[in-house]
Motif scaffolding. Sequence first.
Motif, PDB file in Angstrom:
ATOM      1  N   TYR A 190       0.832  -1.203   0.000  1.00 16.90           N
ATOM      2  CA  TYR A 190       0.000   0.000   0.000  1.00 16.90           C
ATOM      3  C   TYR A 190       0.870   1.258   0.000  1.00 16.90           C
ATOM      4  O   TYR A 190       0.569   2.233  -0.679  1.00 16.90           O
ATOM      5  CB  TYR A 190      -0.940   0.007   1.200  1.00 16.90           C
ATOM      6  CG  TYR A 190      -1.875   1.197   1.216  1.00 16.90           C
ATOM      7  CD1 TYR A 190      -2.844   1.357   0.219  1.00 16.90           C
ATOM      8  CD2 TYR A 190      -1.782   2.166   2.203  1.00 16.90           C
ATOM      9  CE1 TYR A 190      -3.694   2.458   0.219  1.00 16.90           C
ATOM     10  CE2 TYR A 190      -2.634   3.274   2.214  1.00 16.90           C
ATOM     11  CZ  TYR A 190      -3.589   3.412   1.218  1.00 16.90           C
ATOM     12  OH  TYR A 190      -4.422   4.503   1.209  1.00 16.90           O
ATOM     13  N   LEU A 210     -19.187  12.169  -0.735  1.00 13.56           N
ATOM     14  CA  LEU A 210     -18.435  12.333  -1.983  1.00 13.56           C
ATOM     15  C   LEU A 210     -19.184  11.687  -3.137  1.00 13.56           C
ATOM     16  O   LEU A 210     -19.240  12.217  -4.246  1.00 13.56           O
ATOM     17  CB  LEU A 210     -17.048  11.709  -1.859  1.00 13.56           C
ATOM     18  CG  LEU A 210     -16.084  12.354  -0.880  1.00 13.56           C
ATOM     19  CD1 LEU A 210     -14.778  11.583  -0.847  1.00 13.56           C
ATOM     20  CD2 LEU A 210     -15.827  13.812  -1.243  1.00 13.56           C
ATOM     21  N   VAL A 215     -10.640   6.349  -0.751  1.00  8.45           N
ATOM     22  CA  VAL A 215     -10.609   7.590   0.034  1.00  8.45           C
ATOM     23  C   VAL A 215     -10.668   7.247   1.521  1.00  8.45           C
ATOM     24  O   VAL A 215      -9.887   7.764   2.326  1.00  8.45           O
ATOM     25  CB  VAL A 215     -11.770   8.533  -0.364  1.00  8.45           C
ATOM     26  CG1 VAL A 215     -11.862   9.719   0.593  1.00  8.45           C
ATOM     27  CG2 VAL A 215     -11.594   9.026  -1.804  1.00  8.45           C
ATOM     28  N   PHE A 254      -7.400   5.722   2.793  1.00 14.24           N
ATOM     29  CA  PHE A 254      -6.348   6.722   2.939  1.00 14.24           C
ATOM     30  C   PHE A 254      -6.631   7.614   4.156  1.00 14.24           C
ATOM     31  O   PHE A 254      -5.718   7.995   4.886  1.00 14.24           O
ATOM     32  CB  PHE A 254      -6.234   7.550   1.654  1.00 14.24           C
ATOM     33  CG  PHE A 254      -5.110   8.548   1.665  1.00 14.24           C
ATOM     34  CD1 PHE A 254      -3.829   8.187   2.062  1.00 14.24           C
ATOM     35  CD2 PHE A 254      -5.332   9.862   1.265  1.00 14.24           C
ATOM     36  CE1 PHE A 254      -2.788   9.115   2.058  1.00 14.24           C
ATOM     37  CE2 PHE A 254      -4.301  10.789   1.268  1.00 14.24           C
ATOM     38  CZ  PHE A 254      -3.024  10.420   1.663  1.00 14.24           C
ATOM     39  N   LEU A 267      -4.236   8.390   7.349  1.00 11.48           N
ATOM     40  CA  LEU A 267      -3.901   9.729   7.855  1.00 11.48           C
ATOM     41  C   LEU A 267      -4.235   9.843   9.344  1.00 11.48           C
ATOM     42  O   LEU A 267      -3.463  10.378  10.125  1.00 11.48           O
ATOM     43  CB  LEU A 267      -4.657  10.796   7.069  1.00 11.48           C
ATOM     44  CG  LEU A 267      -4.269  10.949   5.601  1.00 11.48           C
ATOM     45  CD1 LEU A 267      -5.253  11.867   4.890  1.00 11.48           C
ATOM     46  CD2 LEU A 267      -2.848  11.476   5.472  1.00 11.48           C
ATOM     47  N   VAL A 297       1.221  12.597   0.298  1.00 13.95           N
ATOM     48  CA  VAL A 297       0.599  12.346  -1.006  1.00 13.95           C
ATOM     49  C   VAL A 297       0.681  10.860  -1.311  1.00 13.95           C
ATOM     50  O   VAL A 297       1.746  10.244  -1.222  1.00 13.95           O
ATOM     51  CB  VAL A 297       1.260  13.149  -2.139  1.00 13.95           C
ATOM     52  CG1 VAL A 297       0.535  12.897  -3.456  1.00 13.95           C
ATOM     53  CG2 VAL A 297       1.262  14.638  -1.813  1.00 13.95           C
ATOM     54  N   MET A 298      -0.445  10.292  -1.675  1.00 16.17           N
ATOM     55  CA  MET A 298      -0.552   8.874  -1.992  1.00 16.17           C
ATOM     56  C   MET A 298      -1.070   8.724  -3.419  1.00 16.17           C
ATOM     57  O   MET A 298      -2.066   9.340  -3.784  1.00 16.17           O
ATOM     58  CB  MET A 298      -1.524   8.230  -0.999  1.00 16.17           C
ATOM     59  CG  MET A 298      -1.829   6.771  -1.234  1.00 16.17           C
ATOM     60  SD  MET A 298      -0.450   5.689  -0.849  1.00 16.17           S
ATOM     61  CE  MET A 298      -0.609   5.554   0.923  1.00 16.17           C
ATOM     62  N   ALA A 304      -8.162  13.601  -4.616  1.00 12.97           N
ATOM     63  CA  ALA A 304      -8.961  14.044  -3.484  1.00 12.97           C
ATOM     64  C   ALA A 304      -8.049  14.701  -2.471  1.00 12.97           C
ATOM     65  O   ALA A 304      -6.872  14.332  -2.343  1.00 12.97           O
ATOM     66  CB  ALA A 304      -9.689  12.859  -2.843  1.00 12.97           C
ATOM     67  N   ILE A 326      -3.279  14.017   0.403  1.00 10.55           N
ATOM     68  CA  ILE A 326      -3.738  14.142  -0.982  1.00 10.55           C
ATOM     69  C   ILE A 326      -3.673  12.768  -1.633  1.00 10.55           C
ATOM     70  O   ILE A 326      -2.644  12.073  -1.546  1.00 10.55           O
ATOM     71  CB  ILE A 326      -2.855  15.151  -1.754  1.00 10.55           C
ATOM     72  CG1 ILE A 326      -3.123  16.581  -1.253  1.00 10.55           C
ATOM     73  CG2 ILE A 326      -3.093  15.047  -3.257  1.00 10.55           C
ATOM     74  CD1 ILE A 326      -2.184  17.617  -1.831  1.00 10.55           C
ATOM     75  N   LEU A 327      -4.769  12.380  -2.251  1.00 11.24           N
ATOM     76  CA  LEU A 327      -4.840  11.117  -2.976  1.00 11.24           C
ATOM     77  C   LEU A 327      -4.883  11.464  -4.465  1.00 11.24           C
ATOM     78  O   LEU A 327      -5.654  12.333  -4.866  1.00 11.24           O
ATOM     79  CB  LEU A 327      -6.122  10.397  -2.548  1.00 11.24           C
ATOM     80  CG  LEU A 327      -6.404   8.998  -3.082  1.00 11.24           C
ATOM     81  CD1 LEU A 327      -5.341   8.012  -2.608  1.00 11.24           C
ATOM     82  CD2 LEU A 327      -7.785   8.533  -2.620  1.00 11.24           C
TER      83      LEU A 327
END
Lengths: 116, 338
Positions: A23, A88, A103, A106, A110, B48-49, B59, B68-69
């Motif tokens: 990943y 979204l 999304v 991720f 984060l 950033v990914m 996104a 940031i994707l």
Amino acid sequence: MSETENNEERIQIAERLRSAREYLGLSQAEIAQLVGLPRTAITGIESGARKVEVTELKRLSSIYRRSVEYLLTGSEPAYSGPEQFAFLARAIKGLTQKDVDEVARFADFLRASKAS
Amino acid sequence: MLSASQIKAITTRAAEVVRASGAKRRVDEDGYTRVDPFRIAQSAGVVVMLRPLEKLWGAFINEDHPGILVNSERPAGVIQMTCAHELGHFYLGHGTTADDQLDYGNSAARKELEADWFAYSIMTPRWAVAKIMKRKGWSVADLTHPFNLYQLSLRLGISYSATAWSLQRLKLFDRSVVDELLRVQPKAIKKALLAEPLENSQRDVWLLDEADRDLILEPRVEDQMLVRLKNHTGAGYVWSTSEASSEGFTIEPVMMPPQNATDEGALIAGGEYYQDYLVCTDSLQSPGPLQLQLSECKPWDHSEPPIDSFGTRACYEELAIGLSSAAKEALLKGSGQP
């Protein structure tokens, strides 16, 4: 626990570790450098051929930002999940579930950085 | 639609970001040709990914730690511009948002128009465009030629069409000029440069000439690089890579079909002419800029010094799935947050 179950469990842990590394787009050599192990040890861990030590697992958990519990058992701690990003999908016509999941995944990554 | 004062505020903010992040110094002092939005993000602590996405281009996710994707399956120029657009959402204080396009129309939400302006302001500041034009000796009129516009786009790290739009935003082009340029497909430009079609149609074809000496260009792995050099074959000279000072590069002349041989500019006075050489490399994995050093020598007489030489650098850009290379680099250096 039987020998077979043990093996199966180890393979599943190996799989989770491999996919967590992939990943981030890190190579086995890079993760080896970060953990302070030879690359062959990472190869062994990710094929299930080598046992993971607790200290190694903790280190990997902090780099991958996945809990030790998740890496061991595959059970996810209660994250808010994709429904948080359902807005979204409403905002963008034709947005796929796969994209919403990306999304959300991720966002989890984060959020997990708080702890590290 | 944004007002002139709103646009002014965004371009001012973008200029501050480009300066404070060191992106301008990278161009002014280090020899790079463009602003790198991935490095700006990294310097601001924004992860950033790159991931393969279906509908989304990118996104901006505003959790406790912003991220940031970006869709990794888009062409390089779109990837850079998407990252810059999401950076706009970050710097302008927008919340979590996803984009399935760039270059929003005037009726779009204000934050999208703002992020677009921000993106163009960091990727194509007037000074960066002017610097490339000066080096290449291009006037604004020269840029209305699709071949030149395409080469400009590679040096700015954005798409061909975004480059045309950027020149309109800088008020160098009228809308009609942009429309005319957008009728040409980059595919046709690439085909005209190479003797054979590209294996991967998303990849680009760089044409380097004497004006590209001593730079650090940032092609993508699998991009093709051509060097157009003045040829003195008649006097027994042959261009080749200088093995001692060139890192894994080899060159071979591009054999164009006969109908292309009389292209404008191919023939110059005195029996000298220009020949395009295809640059190949086998050492893509080493990080940091690679030196490309070419010299024109008499192959049978090494005691005689080269009649001409050409040197520049290439820093291959990865854009692979996963953390951005800037984030990976920081992680591996042990500076904590990827």
